[in-house]
Design an enzyme around this catalytic site. Structure first.
Site, mmCIF file in Angstrom:
data_model
loop_
_atom_site.group_PDB
_atom_site.id
_atom_site.type_symbol
_atom_site.label_atom_id
_atom_site.label_comp_id
_atom_site.label_asym_id
_atom_site.label_seq_id
_atom_site.Cartn_x
_atom_site.Cartn_y
_atom_site.Cartn_z
ATOM 1 N N GLU A 128 0.806 -1.235 0.000
ATOM 2 C CA GLU A 128 0.000 0.000 0.000
ATOM 3 C C GLU A 128 0.834 1.278 0.000
ATOM 4 O O GLU A 128 0.642 2.162 0.848
ATOM 5 C CB GLU A 128 -0.985 -0.004 1.178
ATOM 6 C CG GLU A 128 -2.017 -1.109 1.049
ATOM 7 C CD GLU A 128 -3.228 -0.945 1.962
ATOM 8 O OE1 GLU A 128 -3.223 -0.057 2.828
ATOM 9 O OE2 GLU A 128 -4.194 -1.711 1.782
ATOM 10 N N GLU B 66 -5.424 -8.623 0.339
ATOM 11 C CA GLU B 66 -6.218 -8.245 1.515
ATOM 12 C C GLU B 66 -7.656 -7.995 1.093
ATOM 13 O O GLU B 66 -7.900 -7.437 0.014
ATOM 14 C CB GLU B 66 -5.685 -6.968 2.195
ATOM 15 C CG GLU B 66 -4.397 -7.165 2.950
ATOM 16 C CD GLU B 66 -3.897 -5.904 3.646
ATOM 17 O OE1 GLU B 66 -4.737 -5.107 4.124
ATOM 18 O OE2 GLU B 66 -2.671 -5.737 3.716
HETATM 19 C C1 BG6 Z 1 -4.613 -2.114 4.964
HETATM 20 C C2 BG6 Z 1 -3.269 -2.469 5.525
HETATM 21 O O1 BG6 Z 1 -4.633 -0.734 4.777
HETATM 22 O O2 BG6 Z 1 -5.750 -2.375 5.685
HETATM 23 C C3 BG6 Z 1 -3.298 -3.326 6.776
HETATM 24 O O3 BG6 Z 1 -2.440 -3.041 4.563
HETATM 25 C C4 BG6 Z 1 -4.463 -2.915 7.627
HETATM 26 O O4 BG6 Z 1 -2.066 -3.192 7.421
HETATM 27 C C5 BG6 Z 1 -5.750 -3.172 6.856
HETATM 28 O O5 BG6 Z 1 -4.518 -3.519 8.878
HETATM 29 C C6 BG6 Z 1 -6.995 -2.841 7.632
HETATM 30 O O6 BG6 Z 1 -6.937 -1.517 8.060
HETATM 31 P P1 BG6 Z 1 -7.078 -1.110 9.586
HETATM 32 O O7 BG6 Z 1 -6.808 0.353 9.613
HETATM 33 O O8 BG6 Z 1 -8.458 -1.462 9.981
HETATM 34 O O9 BG6 Z 1 -6.055 -1.890 10.340
#
Ligand code: BG6
Length: 469
Positions: free
Chosen positions: A165, A369
């Site tokens: 990201e 993700e």
């Molecule tokens: C992404 C990241 O932005 O989203 C992760 O790569 C992150 O590291 C995930 O944990 C979920 O976002 P958040 O802010 O809920 O942890």
């Protein structure tokens, strides 16, 4: 298109799950690890830091056994740069190398494909003190770090992701905790940093191909398709603007080795153009990724913004539009529900995003993700009924299958997250995992692992290769 016949998932599909080092490992200062920007950063009031996290560093064997029980074909995790090089460069730390060797061996023994992110937000603090990504020397430090990873782990790791990201570090680095708050002219500086990260990524891709001809490597941005708020042409332009600034800027540079033209005109308009040295564009153009990894949580919707409007908000995390006067402004999509944390839920947007990326770049895609952050409840008898997470994932997997039917070459799906971990800025209470970690924000309890309902559900999905959604 409504298909009559839906294609099955490919035979060797990577049913996986993801984590990142600093969010899951803990042991933040053990065995020679140096501090990262995350370790010294501030944490929002009321939420834990990352010092213990899920204690995976000490419990990785138990965790990998659980991942194997779930049936994972692939596990995407990141290597902490500061475990390998406590100061970012200089002497490598044998203990750090040893830890990842053990983790990789454990995965391989269980038949789980390791997919390694080289850098997931946790820049060594020693480098930050020398200017971080504003300093061109960080590009060399990253290349040197990449070389060390390929040397030590390249015999077993076949799938590499460069930078997690990068686009979110530029657009939402303050929320994530990666931005140096002392920057005088943040946006201008951030786009200079962005240029350096693009160079670092290109150099790592080239090096990987030279050193490990059988391995595959790709970028890992957060990509989500941007809708216009209406069919009004000005709204469509705003959506194009934001698609270019948020998405295509990063993928055009990684895949075509050039700056996206709309994003570049935005830099010129705002005074953000990065300094590009002779030879830089050749470096970008010389690196060709083998696939595109991307993270998807939601779509976004924007509307036209007037130049003299006040459309830039100071708040907003990765999935909330901050806005930029004269370029685009955030708009709530009334067709979508939201998570407990205000992120819109859009499985169809996932299919749209998959189609769009594939059509633009024609490279295999890997989802690294996708998932739902929620307040899970541990019930009596060690039960977690996370049906909402199952629904979320099921709907997204269905859309992934439709995208495959549309012709998208999707090689895997690795939801966030394999196991509960600490969110970037909302603590451990915002849970994503298939496996519950028994701790609260500040009470570490016994940190024991508990299989959630979604664990058993995903196990079946994998066993049947997604046949019975
Ligand atoms: C992404 C990241 O932005 O989203 C992760 O790569 C992150 O590291 C995930 O944990 C979920 O976002 P958040 O802010 O809920 O942890």
């Amino acid at each position: 298109m409504e298909h009559q016949n839906v294609k099955p998932f490919p035979k060797n599909f990577f049913w996986g799950a993801s984590t990142s080092a600093y969010q899951v490992e803990g042991a933040w200062n053990e065995d020679g690890k140096g501090p990262s920007v995350i370790d010294v950063g501030h944490h929002p009031e009321g939420v834990t830091d990352f010092k213990v996290a899920s204690d995976h560093y000490h419990r990785y064997k138990e965790d990998v056994a659980l991942l194997a029980e779930m049936g994972l074909k692939a596990y995407r995790f990141s290597i902490a740069w500061t475990r390998i090089y406590p100061n970012g460069t200089g002497e490598a730390n044998p203990k750090g190398i040893e830890f990842y060797n053990s983790l990789i061996n454990e995965l391989k023994e269980k038949g789980i494909e390791p997919i390694v992110t080289m850098y997931h937000f946790d820049l060594p603090y020693a480098l930050q003190q020398k200017g971080g990504w504003s300093n061109r020397e960080t590009v060399d430090a990253f290349e040197n770090y990449a070389k060390t990873l390929f040397t030590h782990f390249g015999d077993r790791v076949k799938y590499w992701l460069t930078i997690n990201e990068q686009n979110m570090m530029i657009l939402h680095g303050t929320a994530i905790g990666t931005v140096d708050l002392h920057l005088e002219n943040p946006e201008k500086e951030l786009y200079q940093q962005n240029h350096h990260m693009l160079l670092a990524q290109a150099k790592a891709i080239k090096l990987c191909h030279e050193m490990l001809p059988d391995a595959k490597i790709g970028p890992a941005p957060n990509i989500c398709y941007i809708y216009p708020a209406s069919s009004r042409p000005e709204d469509v332009l705003a959506a194009q603007n934001f698609n270019s600034i948020r998405n295509w800027l990063y993928l055009d540079a990684a895949c075509f080795g050039r700056y996206n033209s709309v994003a570049w005109s935005y830099f010129e308009e705002k005074g953000y153009t990065p300094a590009i040295q002779e030879g830089d564009m050749e470096i970008l153009a010389s690196a060709k990724p083998d696939f595109i990894a991307f993270n998807y949580y939601t779509s976004m919707t924007v509307a036209h913004s007037n130049k003299d409007g006040n459309d830039r908000h100071s708040t907003g995390d990765q999935q909330i539009v901050i806005g930029d006067s004269g370029v685009y402004k955030g708009h709530t999509n009334e067709h979508l529900r939201k998570t407990e944390f205000g992120w819109e839920i859009d499985p169809v947007g996932f299919r749209i995003t998959l189609r769009e990326i594939y059509d633009r770049y024609h490279l295999p895609l890997l989802v690294t993700e996708n998932g739902l952050g929620a307040f899970d409840k541990l019930e009596e008898g060690d039960v977690i009924n996370d049906d909402y997470r199952i629904d979320f994932l099921r709907e997204h997997i269905k859309q992934a299958q439709l995208a495959i039917t549309d012709g998208v070459d999707l090689i895997g799906y690795c939801p966030w997250s394999a196991i509960d971990l600490v969110s970037t800025h909302q603590g451990i209470s915002k849970r994503y995992g298939f496996i519950y970690v028994n701790r609260d924000e500040f009470d570490l309890k016994d940190l024991r692992r508990i299989r959630k309902k979604s664990f058993y559900w995903y196990q079946k999905i994998i066993q049947t290769n997604g046949e019975n959604l």
